[in-house]
Design a protein around this motif. Structure first.
Motif, PDB file in Angstrom:
ATOM      1  N   THR A 270       1.007  -0.934  -0.211  1.00 13.02           N
ATOM      2  CA  THR A 270      -0.122   0.312  -0.266  1.00 13.02           C
ATOM      3  C   THR A 270       0.888   1.151   0.613  1.00 13.02           C
ATOM      4  OG1 THR A 270      -1.427  -1.373   1.418  1.00 13.02           O
ATOM      5  CG2 THR A 270      -1.902   1.170   1.107  1.00 13.02           C
TER       6      THR A 270
ATOM      7  N   SER B 221       3.045   6.345  11.733  1.00 18.16           N
ATOM      8  CA  SER B 221       2.783   5.233  12.962  1.00 18.16           C
ATOM      9  C   SER B 221       2.557   4.306  12.968  1.00 18.16           C
ATOM     10  CB  SER B 221       3.448   6.004  14.315  1.00 18.16           C
ATOM     11  OG  SER B 221       1.741   6.268  14.793  1.00 18.16           O
ATOM     12  N   GLY B 222       1.548   3.871  11.632  1.00 20.62           N
ATOM     13  CA  GLY B 222       1.164   2.451  11.382  1.00 20.62           C
ATOM     14  C   GLY B 222       1.391   2.013  10.688  1.00 20.62           C
ATOM     15  N   GLY B 223       0.765   0.645  10.903  1.00 22.55           N
ATOM     16  CA  GLY B 223       1.587  -0.297   9.580  1.00 22.55           C
ATOM     17  C   GLY B 223       2.000   0.766   8.305  1.00 22.55           C
ATOM     18  N   VAL B 224       0.948   1.025   7.562  1.00 25.72           N
ATOM     19  CA  VAL B 224       1.267   1.443   5.618  1.00 25.72           C
ATOM     20  C   VAL B 224       2.480   3.077   6.158  1.00 25.72           C
ATOM     21  CG1 VAL B 224       0.505   3.130   4.175  1.00 25.72           C
ATOM     22  CG2 VAL B 224      -1.224   0.834   4.829  1.00 25.72           C
TER      23      VAL B 224
ATOM     24  N   SER C  86       0.672  10.798  16.901  1.00 32.07           N
ATOM     25  CA  SER C  86       0.944  12.038  17.790  1.00 32.07           C
ATOM     26  C   SER C  86       2.185  11.828  19.066  1.00 32.07           C
ATOM     27  CB  SER C  86      -0.294  10.223  18.749  1.00 32.07           C
ATOM     28  OG  SER C  86       0.387   9.443  18.733  1.00 32.07           O
TER      29      SER C  86
ATOM     30  N   ARG D 190       2.888   9.987  21.186  1.00 36.63           N
ATOM     31  CA  ARG D 190       3.084   9.228  21.557  1.00 36.63           C
ATOM     32  C   ARG D 190       4.113   8.083  20.225  1.00 36.63           C
ATOM     33  NH1 ARG D 190       0.932   4.306  20.857  1.00 36.63           N
ATOM     34  NH2 ARG D 190      -0.688   4.936  19.576  1.00 36.63           N
TER      35      ARG D 190
ATOM     36  N   TYR E 190      -0.722  15.550  15.924  1.00 31.63           N
ATOM     37  CA  TYR E 190      -2.097  15.589  15.196  1.00 31.63           C
ATOM     38  C   TYR E 190      -3.331  15.900  16.178  1.00 31.63           C
ATOM     39  CZ  TYR E 190      -3.651  11.149  17.066  1.00 31.63           C
ATOM     40  OH  TYR E 190      -3.688   9.554  17.026  1.00 31.63           O
TER      41      TYR E 190
ATOM     42  N   VAL F  41      -5.205   6.497   1.414  1.00 29.70           N
ATOM     43  CA  VAL F  41      -5.615   4.917   1.455  1.00 29.70           C
ATOM     44  C   VAL F  41      -6.232   4.129   2.375  1.00 29.70           C
ATOM     45  CG1 VAL F  41      -3.738   4.731   0.055  1.00 29.70           C
ATOM     46  CG2 VAL F  41      -3.163   4.444   3.052  1.00 29.70           C
TER      47      VAL F  41
ATOM     48  N   LEU G 239      -6.347   4.835  -3.357  1.00 26.95           N
ATOM     49  CA  LEU G 239      -5.964   3.776  -4.510  1.00 26.95           C
ATOM     50  C   LEU G 239      -5.782   2.413  -2.800  1.00 26.95           C
ATOM     51  CD1 LEU G 239      -2.456   3.653  -5.763  1.00 26.95           C
ATOM     52  CD2 LEU G 239      -2.519   2.436  -3.447  1.00 26.95           C
TER      53      LEU G 239
ATOM     54  N   ALA H  20      -4.392  -0.858  -2.836  1.00 25.55           N
ATOM     55  CA  ALA H  20      -3.452  -2.050  -3.139  1.00 25.55           C
ATOM     56  C   ALA H  20      -3.818  -3.300  -3.955  1.00 25.55           C
ATOM     57  CB  ALA H  20      -2.573  -2.340  -2.349  1.00 25.55           C
TER      58      ALA H  20
ATOM     59  N   HIS I 140      -4.362   1.177  17.698  1.00 25.17           N
ATOM     60  CA  HIS I 140      -3.524   2.745  17.430  1.00 25.17           C
ATOM     61  C   HIS I 140      -1.639   1.716  17.868  1.00 25.17           C
ATOM     62  CE1 HIS I 140      -4.992   6.099  18.374  1.00 25.17           C
ATOM     63  NE2 HIS I 140      -6.493   5.399  18.860  1.00 25.17           N
ATOM     64  N   VAL I 141      -1.605   0.982  16.608  1.00 23.14           N
ATOM     65  CA  VAL I 141      -0.473   0.160  16.731  1.00 23.14           C
ATOM     66  C   VAL I 141       0.634   0.956  16.449  1.00 23.14           C
ATOM     67  CG1 VAL I 141       0.124  -1.938  15.649  1.00 23.14           C
ATOM     68  CG2 VAL I 141      -1.593  -2.093  16.038  1.00 23.14           C
TER      69      VAL I 141
HETATM   70  N1  NAP Z   1      -5.504   1.045   0.436  1.00 23.93           N
HETATM   71  C1  NAP Z   1      -5.682   0.063   0.673  1.00 23.93           C
HETATM   72  O1  NAP Z   1      -5.352  -1.040  -0.115  1.00 23.93           O
HETATM   73  C2  NAP Z   1      -5.167  -0.495   1.900  1.00 23.93           C
HETATM   74  C3  NAP Z   1      -4.234  -0.829   2.906  1.00 23.93           C
HETATM   75  C4  NAP Z   1      -4.042  -1.409   3.058  1.00 23.93           C
HETATM   76  C5  NAP Z   1      -4.302  -0.616   4.651  1.00 23.93           C
HETATM   77  N2  NAP Z   1      -5.415   0.322   4.201  1.00 23.93           N
HETATM   78  C6  NAP Z   1      -6.466   1.310   5.046  1.00 23.93           C
HETATM   79  O2  NAP Z   1      -5.192   2.448   5.670  1.00 23.93           O
HETATM   80  C7  NAP Z   1      -5.456   2.282   7.082  1.00 23.93           C
HETATM   81  C8  NAP Z   1      -4.069   2.275   7.783  1.00 23.93           C
HETATM   82  O3  NAP Z   1      -3.147   0.888   7.721  1.00 23.93           O
HETATM   83  P1  NAP Z   1      -2.457   0.676   8.902  1.00 23.93           P
HETATM   84  O4  NAP Z   1      -2.421  -0.923   8.734  1.00 23.93           O
HETATM   85  O5  NAP Z   1      -1.665   1.838   8.812  1.00 23.93           O
HETATM   86  O6  NAP Z   1      -3.474   1.053  10.211  1.00 23.93           O
HETATM   87  P2  NAP Z   1      -3.020   1.030  11.389  1.00 23.93           P
HETATM   88  O7  NAP Z   1      -1.318   0.172  11.827  1.00 23.93           O
HETATM   89  O8  NAP Z   1      -3.812   0.383  12.561  1.00 23.93           O
HETATM   90  O9  NAP Z   1      -2.499   2.349  11.709  1.00 23.93           O
HETATM   91  C9  NAP Z   1      -3.802   3.202  12.477  1.00 23.93           C
HETATM   92  C10 NAP Z   1      -2.280   4.711  12.143  1.00 23.93           C
HETATM   93  O10 NAP Z   1      -3.759   5.467  12.584  1.00 23.93           O
HETATM   94  C11 NAP Z   1      -3.277   6.613  13.446  1.00 23.93           C
HETATM   95  N3  NAP Z   1      -4.410   7.598  14.196  1.00 23.93           N
HETATM   96  C12 NAP Z   1      -5.776   7.325  15.122  1.00 23.93           C
HETATM   97  N4  NAP Z   1      -6.025   7.814  15.111  1.00 23.93           N
HETATM   98  C13 NAP Z   1      -5.717   9.073  14.168  1.00 23.93           C
HETATM   99  C14 NAP Z   1      -5.683  10.619  14.173  1.00 23.93           C
HETATM  100  N5  NAP Z   1      -6.523  11.158  14.595  1.00 23.93           N
HETATM  101  N6  NAP Z   1      -4.921  11.268  13.270  1.00 23.93           N
HETATM  102  C15 NAP Z   1      -4.012  10.673  12.895  1.00 23.93           C
HETATM  103  N7  NAP Z   1      -3.362   9.775  12.779  1.00 23.93           N
HETATM  104  C16 NAP Z   1      -4.398   8.472  13.688  1.00 23.93           C
HETATM  105  C17 NAP Z   1      -2.230   5.713  14.783  1.00 23.93           C
HETATM  106  O11 NAP Z   1      -1.511   6.378  15.193  1.00 23.93           O
HETATM  107  P3  NAP Z   1      -1.305   6.693  16.676  1.00 23.93           P
HETATM  108  O12 NAP Z   1      -1.433   5.989  17.412  1.00 23.93           O
HETATM  109  O13 NAP Z   1      -0.893   8.095  16.617  1.00 23.93           O
HETATM  110  O14 NAP Z   1      -2.521   7.654  17.141  1.00 23.93           O
HETATM  111  C18 NAP Z   1      -2.474   4.147  14.421  1.00 23.93           C
HETATM  112  O15 NAP Z   1      -0.596   4.472  14.175  1.00 23.93           O
HETATM  113  C19 NAP Z   1      -6.269   1.587   7.357  1.00 23.93           C
HETATM  114  O16 NAP Z   1      -7.956   2.563   7.621  1.00 23.93           O
HETATM  115  C20 NAP Z   1      -6.462   0.761   6.138  1.00 23.93           C
HETATM  116  O17 NAP Z   1      -7.511   0.059   6.668  1.00 23.93           O
HETATM  117  C21 NAP Z   1      -6.300   0.219   2.882  1.00 23.93           C
END
Ligand code: NAP
Length: 330
Positions: A133, A156-159, A180, A182, A198, A240, A272, A274, A317-318
């Motif tokens: 992604t 900080s999240g997975g993507v 964040s 943190r 944020y 994404v 987008l 992925a 919040h991973v």
């Molecule tokens: N389009 C695609 O093909 C595709 C593929 C993969 C994932 N995704 C989507 O992309 C998104 C992110 O995926 P991921 O795997 O990165 O998820 P994730 O690992 O759960 O990460 C989400 C991140 O969002 C942050 N967050 C939470 N509240 C927030 C806020 N108010 N402002 C800014 N950041 C905030 C968190 O950081 P803090 O803990 O620091 O708050 C956390 O690190 C999800 O919606 C997922 O479904 C889409």
């Protein structure tokens, strides 16, 4: 074989460990002995069947059981007919539509790429979906070129945390990040130049104006009008993901609203999805081996605690990734 399964849409607590037949790889498919499974928000969307619009594709009824999880790292254990790219014994990483949280998983050969020696099973499992992604979001959605400038929102999240690193690999000169407080130090440690909090004021306050070629947005919290002020002429917002838990459309609702707002305000804002692509997985595997990217694995939980691992990811919040170690050997 042991698998974490569901026979109706359910929250993580409704998932059950069951004994399933070891799947046979059919034409063009391979069977992998799963060593580690990396978790993504995708997993809970799948087992909950939320947003409901997903059920149009995944089905409203179940024929049998489904197995949770999408990303795997493991060893090819059997290959079906017409598989030439992989052989029994290959170490691989990959992303499947489901079935990762099991001792064996079957998917088409193109869902996997070979994993070079020296990359840990945990790092490999943490990479596929988030890495694809981030890579495709920056390169294909954003058109990132050498010398470009990128803002990763939700860094900080997975993507996001892989996007910060991949932006550099793809030649970005400046990589800023929104996360964040943190996780600010973690994101800085991954190479972000400037990190914005944020939780302070409106999303984006204090973020430079007219600066970015690409805003890679994983959370969809900032209004398009604000993102517009962050873009250079010709810049793009690549969306994404999103935080919305609306049951019918979920994050898709923000995608639609923002696409419309983008049209009205003349902002190039594009969504987008992925795609699983073996050559992109190969690129990611190579960068892992070279140390050009390194996933942050917040936690590794044993297979017995896979439900708890899914619940951690669903809370949203991973910092980096959560991985389940399915088998101890390998
Ligand atoms: N389009 C695609 O093909 C595709 C593929 C993969 C994932 N995704 C989507 O992309 C998104 C992110 O995926 P991921 O795997 O990165 O998820 P994730 O690992 O759960 O990460 C989400 C991140 O969002 C942050 N967050 C939470 N509240 C927030 C806020 N108010 N402002 C800014 N950041 C905030 C968190 O950081 P803090 O803990 O620091 O708050 C956390 O690190 C999800 O919606 C997922 O479904 C889409």
């Amino acid at each position: 074989m042991r698998a974490l399964t569901y026979d109706r849409y359910t929250d993580a607590a409704g998932l059950r460990f069951t004994d399933q037949p070891v799947p046979e790889p059919g034409d063009g498919r391979v069977r992998v002995r799963v060593i580690a499974a990396g978790l993504n928000p995708f997993d809970w969307h799948m087992h909950r069947g939320e947003p409901w619009i997903m059920r149009m594709q995944e089905g409203f009824r179940f024929d049998g059981v489904r197995t949770a999880g999408a990303d795997v790292a493991g060893i090819v254990d059997a290959v079906g007919t017409a598989v030439t790219a992989l052989a029994v014994g290959d170490r691989v990483l990959g992303s499947m539509g489901g079935g990762a949280l099991a001792e064996f998983a079957v998917a088409k050969a193109g869902a996997f790429a070979r994993l070079p020696d020296g990359v840990s099973w945990e790092d490999a499992a943490a990479t596929p979906m988030a890495g694809l992604t981030a890579l495709q979001g920056l390169r294909d959605g954003g058109g990132l070129r050498d010398g470009g400038s990128v803002l990763v929102w939700g860094a900080s999240g997975g993507v996001g945390h892989l996007a910060v690193q991949l932006a550099r690999v793809l030649g970005a000169l400046r990589v800023d990040a929104v996360c964040s407080p943190r996780t600010g130090d973690l994101v800085r440690g991954l190479g972000a130049d400037r990190v914005f909090d944020y939780t302070k004021g409106e999303p984006g306050s204090g973020v430079g104006q007219g600066d970015y070629d690409i805003v890679l947005d994983t959370v969809a919290t900032a209004p398009i009008a604000r993102l517009r002020r962050l873009l250079r002429r010709g810049g793009r917002v690549v969306m994404v993901g999103g935080l919305s838990r609306g049951r019918v459309l979920g994050p898709l609702s923000s995608l639609v609203t923002r696409t419309v707002a983008g049209n009205v305000r003349r902002v190039d804002a594009r969504g987008l999805m992925a795609r699983v692509d073996a050559s992109d997985l190969e690129l990611l595997a190579g960068w892992l081996a070279a140390g050009a990217i390194a996933p942050v694995v917040q936690e590794v939980l044993p297979f017995d605690r896979a439900v708890e691992a899914l619940e951690i990811v669903e809370r949203g919040h991973v910092a980096g990734k959560v991985v389940v170690r399915v088998t101890g050997d390998g």
